[in-house]
Scaffold this motif. Structure first.
Motif, mmCIF file in Angstrom:
data_model
loop_
_atom_site.group_PDB
_atom_site.id
_atom_site.type_symbol
_atom_site.label_atom_id
_atom_site.label_comp_id
_atom_site.label_asym_id
_atom_site.label_seq_id
_atom_site.Cartn_x
_atom_site.Cartn_y
_atom_site.Cartn_z
ATOM 1 N N MET A 1 0.836 -1.167 0.000
ATOM 2 C CA MET A 1 0.000 0.000 0.000
ATOM 3 C C MET A 1 0.890 1.242 0.000
ATOM 4 N N ALA A 2 0.608 2.148 -0.918
ATOM 5 C CA ALA A 2 1.406 3.364 -1.022
ATOM 6 C C ALA A 2 1.048 4.316 0.104
ATOM 7 N N ARG A 3 2.039 5.015 0.551
ATOM 8 C CA ARG A 3 1.789 6.012 1.580
ATOM 9 C C ARG A 3 1.134 7.217 0.945
ATOM 10 N N HIS A 4 0.367 7.944 1.728
ATOM 11 C CA HIS A 4 -0.395 9.081 1.237
ATOM 12 C C HIS A 4 0.534 10.151 0.658
ATOM 13 N N GLN A 5 0.168 10.620 -0.486
ATOM 14 C CA GLN A 5 0.890 11.727 -1.112
ATOM 15 C C GLN A 5 -0.117 12.832 -1.413
ATOM 16 N N TYR A 6 0.285 14.046 -1.290
ATOM 17 C CA TYR A 6 -0.584 15.159 -1.613
ATOM 18 C C TYR A 6 0.182 16.147 -2.467
ATOM 19 N N ASP A 7 -0.557 16.941 -3.215
ATOM 20 C CA ASP A 7 0.044 17.946 -4.087
ATOM 21 C C ASP A 7 -0.324 19.329 -3.573
ATOM 22 N N PRO A 8 0.605 19.979 -2.865
ATOM 23 C CA PRO A 8 0.293 21.297 -2.318
ATOM 24 C C PRO A 8 -0.050 22.331 -3.377
ATOM 25 N N ASN A 9 0.336 22.081 -4.626
ATOM 26 C CA ASN A 9 0.033 23.035 -5.694
ATOM 27 C C ASN A 9 -1.453 23.065 -6.027
ATOM 28 N N ASN A 10 -2.175 22.031 -5.637
ATOM 29 C CA ASN A 10 -3.606 21.965 -5.921
ATOM 30 C C ASN A 10 -4.451 22.330 -4.703
ATOM 31 N N MET A 11 -3.852 22.929 -3.675
ATOM 32 C CA MET A 11 -4.588 23.297 -2.473
ATOM 33 C C MET A 11 -4.346 24.763 -2.144
ATOM 34 N N THR A 12 -5.298 25.346 -1.418
ATOM 35 C CA THR A 12 -5.092 26.708 -0.940
ATOM 36 C C THR A 12 -4.079 26.672 0.202
ATOM 37 N N ILE A 13 -3.488 27.805 0.503
ATOM 38 C CA ILE A 13 -2.512 27.878 1.593
ATOM 39 C C ILE A 13 -3.162 27.472 2.914
ATOM 40 N N ASP A 14 -4.400 27.941 3.166
ATOM 41 C CA ASP A 14 -5.094 27.581 4.402
ATOM 42 C C ASP A 14 -5.304 26.078 4.504
ATOM 43 N N THR A 15 -5.678 25.437 3.409
ATOM 44 C CA THR A 15 -5.906 23.996 3.417
ATOM 45 C C THR A 15 -4.610 23.250 3.691
ATOM 46 N N VAL A 16 -3.526 23.655 3.049
ATOM 47 C CA VAL A 16 -2.232 23.005 3.256
ATOM 48 C C VAL A 16 -1.809 23.148 4.712
ATOM 49 N N SER A 60 2.257 -10.947 9.973
ATOM 50 C CA SER A 60 3.274 -11.750 9.301
ATOM 51 C C SER A 60 4.643 -11.097 9.497
ATOM 52 N N LYS A 61 5.665 -11.892 9.302
ATOM 53 C CA LYS A 61 7.038 -11.390 9.433
ATOM 54 C C LYS A 61 7.297 -10.248 8.454
ATOM 55 N N GLY A 62 6.818 -10.392 7.232
ATOM 56 C CA GLY A 62 7.029 -9.372 6.205
ATOM 57 C C GLY A 62 6.323 -8.065 6.512
ATOM 58 N N ILE A 63 5.084 -8.157 6.960
ATOM 59 C CA ILE A 63 4.324 -6.951 7.293
ATOM 60 C C ILE A 63 4.947 -6.247 8.488
ATOM 61 N N LEU A 64 5.336 -7.013 9.521
ATOM 62 C CA LEU A 64 5.972 -6.414 10.687
ATOM 63 C C LEU A 64 7.263 -5.710 10.281
ATOM 64 N N THR A 65 8.045 -6.349 9.452
ATOM 65 C CA THR A 65 9.289 -5.750 8.960
ATOM 66 C C THR A 65 9.009 -4.443 8.239
ATOM 67 N N ARG A 66 8.033 -4.451 7.352
ATOM 68 C CA ARG A 66 7.716 -3.248 6.567
ATOM 69 C C ARG A 66 7.219 -2.117 7.461
ATOM 70 N N GLN A 67 6.354 -2.434 8.412
ATOM 71 C CA GLN A 67 5.820 -1.372 9.254
ATOM 72 C C GLN A 67 6.876 -0.828 10.208
ATOM 73 N N LEU A 68 7.755 -1.695 10.692
ATOM 74 C CA LEU A 68 8.868 -1.217 11.518
ATOM 75 C C LEU A 68 9.790 -0.317 10.705
#
Length: 117
Positions: A1-16, A60-68
């Motif tokens: 699962m990709a981590r959240h990304q946002y584009d500050p160029n598409n938001m108002t300064i107050d929203t950012v 799982s071992k893999g998920i724990l590794t990734r989250q750590l």
């Protein structure tokens, strides 16, 4: 699962200004097991990987590794690797991770209200 990304160029300064800190906080703790990991690290101080794996049934071992790794990348968790055979890896909360503890405690109290209702 990709981590959240946002584009500050598409938001108002107050929203950012309003959303960015919340978005960052959500990114750090997003993940099925991260809050549980942080709770165990708070309770036990320093934990070896396999001990943490045993403490969290269902992960799982893999998920724990990734989250750590993600928690480490975000500066909430410290990973100490000892050059021994077999390899020894320990995890602990960083000062930044400890700053989350009041939020964690508030979540615990809030969760109790649902258990008791």
């Amino acid at each position: 699962m990709a981590r959240h990304q946002y584009d500050p160029n598409n938001m108002t300064i107050d929203t950012v200004q309003q959303i960015c800190p919340l978005t960052k906080a959500q990114d750090v703790i997003a993940g099925r097991w991260k809050i549980i990991i942080l709770s165990h690290l708070h309770e036990h101080g320093v934990i070896r990987f396999n001990d943490l794996l045993r403490m969290i049934p269902g992960v799982s071992k893999g998920i724990l590794t990734r989250q750590l790794r993600e928690l480490e990348e975000d500066g909430a968790v410290h990973r100490e690797v000892y050059k021994v055979v077999p390899p020894k890896v320990e995890y602990s909360l960083t000062e930044q991770g400890k700053q989350f503890l009041p939020v964690l405690e508030a979540m615990r109290v809030w969760g109790k209200t649902f258990l008791n209702s």
